[in-house]
Design an enzyme around this catalytic site. Structure first.
Site, PDB file in Angstrom:
ATOM      1  N   TYR A  42       0.852  -1.195   0.000  1.00  0.00           N
ATOM      2  CA  TYR A  42       0.000   0.000   0.000  1.00  0.00           C
ATOM      3  C   TYR A  42       0.889   1.246   0.000  1.00  0.00           C
ATOM      4  O   TYR A  42       1.826   1.329   0.788  1.00  0.00           O
ATOM      5  CB  TYR A  42      -0.891   0.022   1.255  1.00  0.00           C
ATOM      6  CG  TYR A  42      -2.330  -0.301   0.950  1.00  0.00           C
ATOM      7  CD1 TYR A  42      -3.006   0.420  -0.039  1.00  0.00           C
ATOM      8  CD2 TYR A  42      -3.010  -1.295   1.637  1.00  0.00           C
ATOM      9  CE1 TYR A  42      -4.320   0.131  -0.325  1.00  0.00           C
ATOM     10  CE2 TYR A  42      -4.329  -1.583   1.348  1.00  0.00           C
ATOM     11  CZ  TYR A  42      -4.980  -0.863   0.361  1.00  0.00           C
ATOM     12  OH  TYR A  42      -6.277  -1.135   0.069  1.00  0.00           O
ATOM     13  N   GLU A  69      -0.430   4.872  -0.429  1.00  0.00           N
ATOM     14  CA  GLU A  69      -1.173   6.122  -0.617  1.00  0.00           C
ATOM     15  C   GLU A  69      -0.247   7.317  -0.480  1.00  0.00           C
ATOM     16  O   GLU A  69       0.571   7.369   0.451  1.00  0.00           O
ATOM     17  CB  GLU A  69      -2.292   6.263   0.430  1.00  0.00           C
ATOM     18  CG  GLU A  69      -3.502   5.433   0.119  1.00  0.00           C
ATOM     19  CD  GLU A  69      -3.526   4.161   0.920  1.00  0.00           C
ATOM     20  OE1 GLU A  69      -2.425   3.643   1.234  1.00  0.00           O
ATOM     21  OE2 GLU A  69      -4.630   3.681   1.237  1.00  0.00           O
ATOM     22  N   ASP A  95      -6.826  13.977 -24.900  1.00  0.00           N
ATOM     23  CA  ASP A  95      -6.820  12.575 -24.480  1.00  0.00           C
ATOM     24  C   ASP A  95      -6.082  11.803 -25.570  1.00  0.00           C
ATOM     25  O   ASP A  95      -6.632  11.546 -26.639  1.00  0.00           O
ATOM     26  CB  ASP A  95      -8.267  12.094 -24.329  1.00  0.00           C
ATOM     27  CG  ASP A  95      -8.361  10.618 -23.973  1.00  0.00           C
ATOM     28  OD1 ASP A  95      -7.333   9.914 -24.071  1.00  0.00           O
ATOM     29  OD2 ASP A  95      -9.459  10.167 -23.625  1.00  0.00           O
ATOM     30  N   THR A 114      -3.948   6.352 -21.653  1.00  0.00           N
ATOM     31  CA  THR A 114      -3.757   5.023 -21.098  1.00  0.00           C
ATOM     32  C   THR A 114      -2.312   4.644 -21.381  1.00  0.00           C
ATOM     33  O   THR A 114      -1.628   5.317 -22.156  1.00  0.00           O
ATOM     34  CB  THR A 114      -4.681   3.982 -21.768  1.00  0.00           C
ATOM     35  OG1 THR A 114      -4.520   4.087 -23.188  1.00  0.00           O
ATOM     36  CG2 THR A 114      -6.133   4.202 -21.404  1.00  0.00           C
ATOM     37  N   LYS A 146      -2.510   0.128 -25.152  1.00  0.00           N
ATOM     38  CA  LYS A 146      -2.713   0.568 -26.551  1.00  0.00           C
ATOM     39  C   LYS A 146      -1.375   0.694 -27.302  1.00  0.00           C
ATOM     40  O   LYS A 146      -0.512  -0.152 -27.132  1.00  0.00           O
ATOM     41  CB  LYS A 146      -3.507   1.872 -26.578  1.00  0.00           C
ATOM     42  CG  LYS A 146      -4.896   1.741 -25.916  1.00  0.00           C
ATOM     43  CD  LYS A 146      -5.781   2.934 -26.190  1.00  0.00           C
ATOM     44  CE  LYS A 146      -7.174   2.748 -25.648  1.00  0.00           C
ATOM     45  NZ  LYS A 146      -7.417   3.235 -24.315  1.00  0.00           N
ATOM     46  N   ARG A 168      -1.986  -2.360 -18.624  1.00  0.00           N
ATOM     47  CA  ARG A 168      -3.222  -1.570 -18.611  1.00  0.00           C
ATOM     48  C   ARG A 168      -3.103  -0.530 -17.508  1.00  0.00           C
ATOM     49  O   ARG A 168      -2.739  -0.848 -16.387  1.00  0.00           O
ATOM     50  CB  ARG A 168      -4.416  -2.468 -18.334  1.00  0.00           C
ATOM     51  CG  ARG A 168      -4.561  -3.591 -19.313  1.00  0.00           C
ATOM     52  CD  ARG A 168      -5.890  -4.246 -19.155  1.00  0.00           C
ATOM     53  NE  ARG A 168      -6.893  -3.365 -19.700  1.00  0.00           N
ATOM     54  CZ  ARG A 168      -7.223  -3.334 -20.984  1.00  0.00           C
ATOM     55  NH1 ARG A 168      -6.639  -4.152 -21.831  1.00  0.00           N
ATOM     56  NH2 ARG A 168      -8.140  -2.523 -21.424  1.00  0.00           N
TER      57      ARG A 168
HETATM   58  N1  DSN Z   1     -11.923   0.761 -24.873  1.00  0.00           N
HETATM   59  C1  DSN Z   1     -10.960   1.644 -25.495  1.00  0.00           C
HETATM   60  C2  DSN Z   1     -10.928   1.488 -26.962  1.00  0.00           C
HETATM   61  O1  DSN Z   1     -11.077   0.366 -27.410  1.00  0.00           O
HETATM   62  O2  DSN Z   1     -10.735   2.437 -27.693  1.00  0.00           O
HETATM   63  C3  DSN Z   1     -11.175   3.070 -25.139  1.00  0.00           C
HETATM   64  O3  DSN Z   1     -11.453   3.165 -23.809  1.00  0.00           O
END
Ligand code: DSN
Length: 422
Positions: free
Chosen positions: A54, A56, A201, A228, A231, A237
């Site tokens: 933990y 915080e 974003d 994120t 991707k 993630r």
């Molecule tokens: N779920 C993601 C996507 O596939 O673009 C975005 O949050």
């Protein structure tokens, strides 16, 4: 090699699910543009004993003891993230992209404030203010759209008009299903004219920005970027908030994520982010990022050759949105199911101003990050696009589908997932 021996002995049901997924990923092609394959090093960090801790707070100012190593790893992640994106501040604690965006809103807005963001059906994201989210109970969201769906052109004059009328406190750029690059200078100018924060974003294109394959919004004066870390960036993630040159905004972001929104950060995940950022700083990552774009162009060419309509006329990034219902007479849902059967995973997707339901829309969305990680170049990407179009054109030809499945299996064997356990 025995896979996951401890889970196997202890928990057969979970073992079956995990090994089944390993095999599914190994034997099929992943074209969902928001997915990728992490390295073995990222997987190891994610499985480390940091999951037990933990923490915080932030490095050097935590609420619990025993933070020698968590402080070290979070600081490494922060410093690498700043370097990658040319930021002066990074918060690497958001558990995912949605908490990063929600934290950003809570940090910058008061209840009732307005955000001007991209319409979901034109490529925006749920957290950009879709009515189904609770965000709309607190903030007011107004939207902009593409002016020309065939080219992807955004109507910046209209955006300026709406901004002047609605007085948003945030002008939000970014998308999860838009295949072109935005005019960042225009966004920033409009935001400045109406006294709004400019926020982008970059979740989908963070890896492309880090790999210098596309422009960096910070170079055009954006105040904040949320993202994120999976991707195109190819990490675990997770989420992250970056800012530049405004200590006041940075403070607001830290306060918003903890204690505002989240409790203990996921330190194993932050270690995996640090490893991913280290990988993204390497010259090899730039080659990968550029290849993602080349592979997407190769797929675009095939879809254009077969006269399949693509939203925005094609792609300038990693993803393509194809109107399969309009061009091939098969719905997005049926296309998703059929392509899954031949070993190609992608997602059904609404196209701009779609008249069909989101559960069975007109389009499919696919992209090249994961196949690029597998080592695909233009030739293989084009071949996959051919298989896709031929499969969709001959939707009842089972024999053709079996042959396609075999070819996909062979491609998967030739280009294995780098960190696969099977
Ligand atoms: N779920 C993601 C996507 O596939 O673009 C975005 O949050």
């Amino acid at each position: 090699m025995e896979l996951f021996p401890h889970i196997k002995r202890q928990d057969t049901a979970v073992y079956r699910a995990i090994t089944g997924e390993e095999k599914r990923q190994a034997e099929g092609l992943e074209l969902i543009p928001s997915e990728n394959y992490v390295s073995r090093a990222v997987r190891e960090a994610n499985a480390s004993s940091l999951t037990n801790k933990y923490s915080e707070g932030y490095p050097g100012r935590r609420y619990y003891g025993g933070q020698e190593y968590t402080d070290a790893v979070e600081t490494i992640a922060i410093e690498r993230a700043k370097k990658l994106f040319g930021a002066t501040f990074a918060n690497v604690q958001p558990h995912a992209g949605a908490p990063a965006n929600i934290g950003m809103y809570f940090g910058l807005l008061e209840p009732g404030d307005t955000v001007l963001g991209m319409d979901l059906s034109h490529g925006g994201h749920l957290t950009h203010g879709h009515p189904v989210t609770y965000l709309t109970k607190i903030f007011r969201f107004v939207r902009y759209k593409m002016k020309n769906v065939e080219t992807g052109e955004i109507d910046y004059d209209e955006m300026r008009k709406v901004a002047k009328k609605e007085k948003p406190k945030i002008l939000l750029a970014g998308y999860s299903a838009y295949p072109r690059e935005l005019d960042y200078a225009k966004f920033v100018k409009i935001a400045e004219e109406v006294g709004a924060y400019s926020v982008m974003d970059v979740a989908h294109i963070a890896g492309l920005i880090a790999g210098k394959a596309v422009k960096n919004p910070f170079d055009y004066g954006f105040d904040v970027m949320t993202t994120t870390t999976h991707k195109t960036l190819r990490g675990p993630r997770g989420g992250m908030i970056l800012t530049r040159e405004n200590a006041d905004i940075a403070k607001k972001m830290d306060k918003a994520i903890f204690p505002g929104l989240q409790g203990g950060p996921l330190m194993h995940n932050i270690a995996a982010k640090a490893v991913c950022f280290g990988e993204a700083l390497s010259p090899k990552f730039r080659v990968y990022a550029k290849q993602i774009l080349k592979n997407a162009k190769a797929m675009e060419k095939v879809f254009a050759k077969h006269s399949v309509r693509m939203i925005a006329g094609g792609t300038s990034n990693h993803l393509i949105l194809a109107d399969v219902y309009g061009s091939l007479g098969i719905s997005g849902k049926d296309a998703e199911t059929l392509l899954d059967e031949v070993g190609i995973t992608l997602n059904k997707n609404s196209i701009a101003d779609d008249t069909r339901s989101p559960m069975d829309p007109s389009g499919i969305r696919f992209g090249t990050p994961a196949i690029t990680t597998r080592g695909f170049k233009e030739k293989e990407s084009a071949r996959v696009a051919e298989i896709m179009v031929e499969t969709l054109k001959h939707k009842t030809d089972k024999k053709r589908h079996r042959v396609a499945r075999e070819e996909i299996r062979r491609l998967c064997k030739k280009f294995p997932i780098p960190a696969s356990f099977v």
